[in-house]
Structures are given as structure tokens and as C-alpha cells.
Design a protein around this motif. Sequence first.
Motif, PDB file in Angstrom:
ATOM      1  N   THR A 153       1.184 -25.218   3.625  1.00  0.00           N
ATOM      2  CA  THR A 153       2.295 -24.781   2.441  1.00  0.00           C
ATOM      3  C   THR A 153       2.601 -23.523   3.119  1.00  0.00           C
ATOM      4  N   ALA A 154       3.344 -22.287   2.535  1.00  0.00           N
ATOM      5  CA  ALA A 154       3.331 -20.747   3.589  1.00  0.00           C
ATOM      6  C   ALA A 154       2.290 -19.859   2.548  1.00  0.00           C
ATOM      7  N   ASP A 155       2.475 -20.696   1.048  1.00  0.00           N
ATOM      8  CA  ASP A 155       1.553 -19.569   0.134  1.00  0.00           C
ATOM      9  C   ASP A 155       0.157 -19.981   1.117  1.00  0.00           C
ATOM     10  N   GLU A 156      -0.415 -20.921   1.732  1.00  0.00           N
ATOM     11  CA  GLU A 156      -1.659 -21.312   2.276  1.00  0.00           C
ATOM     12  C   GLU A 156      -1.903 -21.140   3.581  1.00  0.00           C
ATOM     13  N   GLU A 157      -0.861 -20.261   4.305  1.00  0.00           N
ATOM     14  CA  GLU A 157      -0.935 -19.463   4.986  1.00  0.00           C
ATOM     15  C   GLU A 157      -1.486 -18.294   5.131  1.00  0.00           C
ATOM     16  N   THR A 158      -0.587 -18.165   3.515  1.00  0.00           N
ATOM     17  CA  THR A 158      -0.406 -16.054   3.800  1.00  0.00           C
ATOM     18  C   THR A 158      -2.290 -16.056   3.185  1.00  0.00           C
ATOM     19  N   MET A 159      -2.181 -17.077   2.406  1.00  0.00           N
ATOM     20  CA  MET A 159      -3.707 -17.125   1.675  1.00  0.00           C
ATOM     21  C   MET A 159      -5.128 -16.418   3.071  1.00  0.00           C
ATOM     22  N   GLY A 161      -3.936 -15.910   5.961  1.00  0.00           N
ATOM     23  CA  GLY A 161      -4.015 -14.363   6.938  1.00  0.00           C
ATOM     24  C   GLY A 161      -4.592 -13.141   6.025  1.00  0.00           C
ATOM     25  N   ASN A 162      -4.553 -13.551   4.628  1.00  0.00           N
ATOM     26  CA  ASN A 162      -5.698 -12.424   4.177  1.00  0.00           C
ATOM     27  C   ASN A 162      -7.047 -12.514   4.330  1.00  0.00           C
ATOM     28  N   LYS A 163      -7.490 -14.242   4.779  1.00  0.00           N
ATOM     29  CA  LYS A 163      -9.362 -14.274   4.898  1.00  0.00           C
ATOM     30  C   LYS A 163      -9.273 -14.546   3.700  1.00  0.00           C
ATOM     31  N   GLU A 164      -8.323 -15.142   3.315  1.00  0.00           N
ATOM     32  CA  GLU A 164      -8.991 -16.510   1.814  1.00  0.00           C
ATOM     33  C   GLU A 164      -9.038 -17.549   1.988  1.00  0.00           C
TER      34      GLU A 164
END
Length: 232
Positions: A153-159, A161-164
Motif C-alpha cells: 500500500t502507499a503507507d507501506e511504501e512510505t514506511m 522508503g523511511n527504512k522502516e
Amino acid sequence: MAKLTETDQYLKQQKGRLHIANFLAAMNYHDDDLQTTIKTMRKRLLEIQQRESSAVINKPQTVRKIVFKFGGSKTVLHKRDDIQKDSRSETLMCKRQKTKKSEEGVMDFIKSVGGSEAEFVIEKRLTVSDVTPNQGRLLMPVLQLKNNKGLLTADEETMMGNKEDVSVWVFDPERRKSMLNMAKWRMSKECYVLKTNWNHVVKTNGFKEEMVIRVLSFRVDQQLCFVLDRVA
């Protein structure tokens, strides 16, 4: 086409006789007389046909028509051959049937746990690093994924991308559930990585180098899940 001269015809006939004589010599016949040779060969071929027919009488067989021409006359044999199945085709068919049955079983399982959005992710031949305890992760190269764009999902992609890490449920071939973390690593090639408790999955399933597993993704109430299936 140029017409053969008498000399050419004679040489061709002599060459044919020589071939026949060599063939008969291999069958312990030594006769250079054409008519006797023809008679002998017919007799020998009929003996071979009768012997083979009696040998395969109880086996699946097909019949081929074989015509031998010598000195203006011909001998017709009906040769019975054993039907040899192509082992590679049979193996491929069995593999396809097994794969179809396996896929149906996986989809039934996903439905049984309330899953949806099922997608085939990757078929991976396990490497040494995938099953080595001090590595403790499964690499899934992004370029080899079948549904790279719809996996996160977009939120997972963001995480990521933040190395989370993203927490995921992983169901092994025996449908045992483990919580793992998923990350995206940028190495020589970009890879998704299943880690944290991956060693437990390897140990409990006896995963070894060169084994092949199939990975599918799905979601249960928006929770990202993976199911593993052993292929070979």
C-alpha cells in the motif's frame, strides 16, 4: 537433371551392391550375387519381424509400414514398435497437474482465513544465503516479482522508503503462522526481504539450498500476509 551414362549407372549399381554386401556381412552373410542377396535379405527381415512381433505381443505398440526396394522388386514389412512415452512430456504434465492442484489448495486456504487480494509474488530457488542462519532472511529481487506494483500500500511504501520494516504474517507449507518483518534493501539490485523469524521458518520446514518455493501474497483486514508452497 543430367541423364546418367552407362558407366555412372554401373558404378551406382556396384556401390549399391557393396552397401548391401556390407550390411549382410554384419549379419554373417557373405554373398555378392544380387538376386541371392535380395532373397537372403527378405528372409532375414521376415525373421526379424516375426521375432520382434512375438517379443512385444503383450506390449502397447504401433505399426509402421516399411518398404524395401532391391533390383526392381520390393518387400513390404509391417513393423510393430513399442510405444515409448516421452518422459519429459509426461514429467511436464505431472508438474502442471501438481502445480494446479497446489494453487487450488492455496486459494482454498486463503479463503478459509478470510483472505482476499491474492497475488502470485515469486517462485524462488533457495540460495545458500537464503538458508544460512547468520543471514536470516529470504531475498526476493524486485525485478523478479510478478506483482511488484500492487504488493504494498502507499503507507507501506512510505514506511520502507523511511527504512522502516513492515510486519507481515507468513504461513509456511504446513500453514503454520509466523510474524516476520519485511524490508526493502538496495544492494546490487533492489530486493524485498523477509526477516526476523525467517530462520525459524527454514528450520521447521527443513528448507535447503536448491529447493524451490512459491510465494503468494494476500491480505486479511488490510494486514499483508504471505503463504509459502514447496514446489521442488
